[in-house]
Design a protein around this motif. Sequence first.
Motif, PDB file in Angstrom:
ATOM      1  N   PRO A  70       0.804  -1.226   0.000  1.00 60.46           N
ATOM      2  CA  PRO A  70       0.000   0.000   0.000  1.00 60.46           C
ATOM      3  C   PRO A  70       0.837   1.277   0.000  1.00 60.46           C
ATOM      4  N   MET A  71       1.971   1.266   0.720  1.00 56.12           N
ATOM      5  CA  MET A  71       2.802   2.461   0.749  1.00 56.12           C
ATOM      6  C   MET A  71       3.501   2.690  -0.589  1.00 56.12           C
ATOM      7  N   ALA A  72       3.879   1.616  -1.268  1.00 58.64           N
ATOM      8  CA  ALA A  72       4.465   1.763  -2.600  1.00 58.64           C
ATOM      9  C   ALA A  72       3.446   2.381  -3.546  1.00 58.64           C
ATOM     10  N   ALA A  73       2.208   1.898  -3.477  1.00 61.42           N
ATOM     11  CA  ALA A  73       1.152   2.456  -4.327  1.00 61.42           C
ATOM     12  C   ALA A  73       0.893   3.920  -3.975  1.00 61.42           C
ATOM     13  N   TYR A  74       0.895   4.229  -2.687  1.00 64.35           N
ATOM     14  CA  TYR A  74       0.652   5.596  -2.227  1.00 64.35           C
ATOM     15  C   TYR A  74       1.714   6.550  -2.779  1.00 64.35           C
TER      16      TYR A  74
END
Length: 273
Positions: free
Chosen positions: A31-35
């Motif tokens: 999720p943080m990579a996508a964010y």
Amino acid sequence: MIPVHDPELQADQQPQWTAIILAGQRPEGDPMAAYCSVTYKALIPINGQTMLERVARALIASPYVGKIVVMAQSPEALKSGVAGDLANNDRISFVESNDGIATSIHHVIGTDIAPWPVLVTTADNALLTDEILDCFFQSHTGQDVAVAVVERRTMLSAYPDAHRTWLKFRGGAYSGANLFALHNEAAKPAVAFWSAVEKDRKKGWKIFAHFGPWLLLRALSRTIGFKEAMAQAGRRMGLWAEPIILPIAEAAIDVDKPDDLELVTGILIAREG
């Protein structure tokens, strides 16, 4: 056999540690990579450097660290995503991980890839510094397994709005600092145990439940200190285990959520300009 660490000796007289940087992520993506609109979480940039670069540079600068192993599902992709001085550094190897974190660690520790003693950290440990590493290594006195933590009062005195996961025991509550010492072969049962409880790593009571009802009851009722609880759990596995309590709040701040990223970015901008 690895000699016992004597804090009175200089770093260059100690056996150098192999540092493993866990830089993998979930198969479905992070999720943080996508964010942050990047493919891999480890390559999230903060104030001019990726998180992985920051952790690797801190480890390279430490006199206690020899080899560095970056472990991920796509090691070549991470290697191509870091600066050339790191990608081509003879001390750093990029190794493919297995399905689980603990299984991957267990596969390489004590081998030519990651000889003893071994330090395990994570790529999102972006605030890692030589001060934190010095404090951790100088506090290690030969424990088979040691886990770095920060006490809640230390954290809240510096960052009163910080949200962390707290393990609560008699005498204090603690948050993990993403530094794990695996000193020798005796540490292997702890890594195997971690593989079994990995999904519960943020729920301390579930972990201690594996060591029987009495230790679980004492942990839940907070009638046992963290050091004593770890010692009892270690004895069940035939090893010496202790927490290392760091007096540095930033040691327990990693990047799991957007507000973590905001906090870490602010700290690094203030630190580096």
